[in-house]
Scaffold this motif. Sequence first.
Motif, PDB file in Angstrom:
ATOM      1  N   ILE A 122      -4.459 139.743  21.941  1.00  0.00           N
ATOM      2  CA  ILE A 122      -5.763 140.094  22.509  1.00  0.00           C
ATOM      3  C   ILE A 122      -6.887 139.861  21.502  1.00  0.00           C
ATOM      4  O   ILE A 122      -6.788 140.239  20.334  1.00  0.00           O
ATOM      5  N   THR A 123      -7.949 139.204  21.974  1.00  0.00           N
ATOM      6  CA  THR A 123      -9.155 138.971  21.178  1.00  0.00           C
ATOM      7  C   THR A 123     -10.359 139.462  21.980  1.00  0.00           C
ATOM      8  O   THR A 123     -10.218 139.847  23.148  1.00  0.00           O
ATOM      9  N   PRO A 124     -11.556 139.425  21.408  1.00  0.00           N
ATOM     10  CA  PRO A 124     -12.745 139.810  22.180  1.00  0.00           C
ATOM     11  C   PRO A 124     -12.970 138.946  23.416  1.00  0.00           C
ATOM     12  O   PRO A 124     -13.683 139.350  24.345  1.00  0.00           O
ATOM     13  N   ASN A 125     -12.357 137.754  23.452  1.00  0.00           N
ATOM     14  CA  ASN A 125     -12.531 136.850  24.598  1.00  0.00           C
ATOM     15  C   ASN A 125     -11.462 137.028  25.676  1.00  0.00           C
ATOM     16  O   ASN A 125     -11.521 136.356  26.709  1.00  0.00           O
ATOM     17  N   THR A 126     -10.503 137.898  25.445  1.00  0.00           N
ATOM     18  CA  THR A 126      -9.437 138.115  26.427  1.00  0.00           C
ATOM     19  C   THR A 126      -9.973 138.930  27.593  1.00  0.00           C
ATOM     20  O   THR A 126     -10.479 140.041  27.407  1.00  0.00           O
ATOM     21  N   LYS A 127      -9.867 138.369  28.794  1.00  0.00           N
ATOM     22  CA  LYS A 127     -10.401 139.054  29.976  1.00  0.00           C
ATOM     23  C   LYS A 127      -9.329 139.339  31.022  1.00  0.00           C
ATOM     24  O   LYS A 127      -9.598 140.073  31.982  1.00  0.00           O
ATOM     25  N   ALA A 128      -8.131 138.776  30.856  1.00  0.00           N
ATOM     26  CA  ALA A 128      -7.092 139.019  31.851  1.00  0.00           C
ATOM     27  C   ALA A 128      -5.713 138.771  31.263  1.00  0.00           C
ATOM     28  O   ALA A 128      -5.546 137.990  30.320  1.00  0.00           O
ATOM     29  N   ILE A 129      -4.733 139.450  31.834  1.00  0.00           N
ATOM     30  CA  ILE A 129      -3.322 139.201  31.557  1.00  0.00           C
ATOM     31  C   ILE A 129      -2.693 138.728  32.855  1.00  0.00           C
ATOM     32  O   ILE A 129      -2.841 139.387  33.888  1.00  0.00           O
ATOM     33  N   MET A 130      -2.035 137.579  32.819  1.00  0.00           N
ATOM     34  CA  MET A 130      -1.306 137.117  33.993  1.00  0.00           C
ATOM     35  C   MET A 130       0.172 137.427  33.768  1.00  0.00           C
ATOM     36  O   MET A 130       0.859 136.758  32.987  1.00  0.00           O
ATOM     37  N   ALA A 131       0.641 138.462  34.423  1.00  0.00           N
ATOM     38  CA  ALA A 131       2.035 138.891  34.281  1.00  0.00           C
ATOM     39  C   ALA A 131       2.882 138.144  35.309  1.00  0.00           C
ATOM     40  O   ALA A 131       2.727 138.334  36.513  1.00  0.00           O
ATOM     41  N   VAL A 132       3.754 137.277  34.822  1.00  0.00           N
ATOM     42  CA  VAL A 132       4.605 136.477  35.707  1.00  0.00           C
ATOM     43  C   VAL A 132       5.973 137.150  35.810  1.00  0.00           C
ATOM     44  O   VAL A 132       6.657 137.335  34.805  1.00  0.00           O
ATOM     45  N   HIS A 133       6.344 137.533  37.023  1.00  0.00           N
ATOM     46  CA  HIS A 133       7.636 138.177  37.245  1.00  0.00           C
ATOM     47  C   HIS A 133       8.695 137.091  37.459  1.00  0.00           C
ATOM     48  O   HIS A 133       8.768 136.488  38.538  1.00  0.00           O
ATOM     49  N   LEU A 134       9.505 136.843  36.439  1.00  0.00           N
ATOM     50  CA  LEU A 134      10.468 135.752  36.531  1.00  0.00           C
ATOM     51  C   LEU A 134      11.851 136.219  36.979  1.00  0.00           C
ATOM     52  O   LEU A 134      12.286 137.325  36.655  1.00  0.00           O
TER      53      LEU A 134
END
Length: 283
Positions: free
Chosen positions: A124-136
């Motif tokens: 995570i950085t100041p530019n992180t705006k989302a997490i895409m959690a992929v359910h594999l």
Amino acid sequence: MISFLDLKSINDQYRKELIQASTRVIDSGWYVQGEEVKFFEQEFADYCGTKHCIGVANGLDALILILRAYKEMGKIKEGDEVIVPANTYIASILAITENRLKPVLVEPNEQTYNLSPGLIEQAITPNTKAIMAVHLYGQLADMRAINAIAKKHNILVIEDSAQAHGAHFFDRKAGNWGDASGFSFYPGKILGALGDAGAVTTNDEELALLVEDKLEFNRRQEVQSHLNADSALFAQWMHLVELTNVEAHTEVKTQSTNVFDWLFSWRGALGGFAMAVFAIVIV
């Protein structure tokens, strides 16, 4: 030989219902959107436990539209970062780059092959705006930990649920853990259409309305676009038939998986040929 994926045999179980459904679609004269698609959307929203479901053309379009709507809502802007598992299918990445966002690849947990919460925090950085959690592979990512990290840093959580229809943890299903989720109904999925299709699920009314607006805008354009996000009525009706049987279908797949897990645990004692024969007899 054991077929890797015998779609004909799977669909033969629902042949009568599929023919009846396709006949209704053909006779209706309405092949895109319509009341029948709305009915499926409500059924799938209820199944996932969400307030909204919007049918789209495929899983990639679902993720593209989610991110595009968040840009319009002012929650993400061009150049922002989206954390995504390094071992995901390329569609997850394409949805990010299509919106001129930056994918940040994070290594998975070695036991589950899903996102590692500890490594998410490091990325995570100041530019992180989302997490895409992929359910594999039909199992949920560690959504409680991921949601806690997202809340701490005030970032969005988007689920890529293309491989996780019906997967649940503490009675909460895939598609109802993040701020929004993209589903694929590609024929080979646990819930597949006859043809391609997808859906967005969310509890955010503003997001749902924006995704619907973008679908309406797409239909009204007189020029061709690479984003063919309309939900085909035919495809939606086809997997509506299978939605009523998805739990039973999932149980069969789970039992088969358990058989092969057991066989592989005994592979040394059984030997390759014996394993193959035993698998054919059981499965």
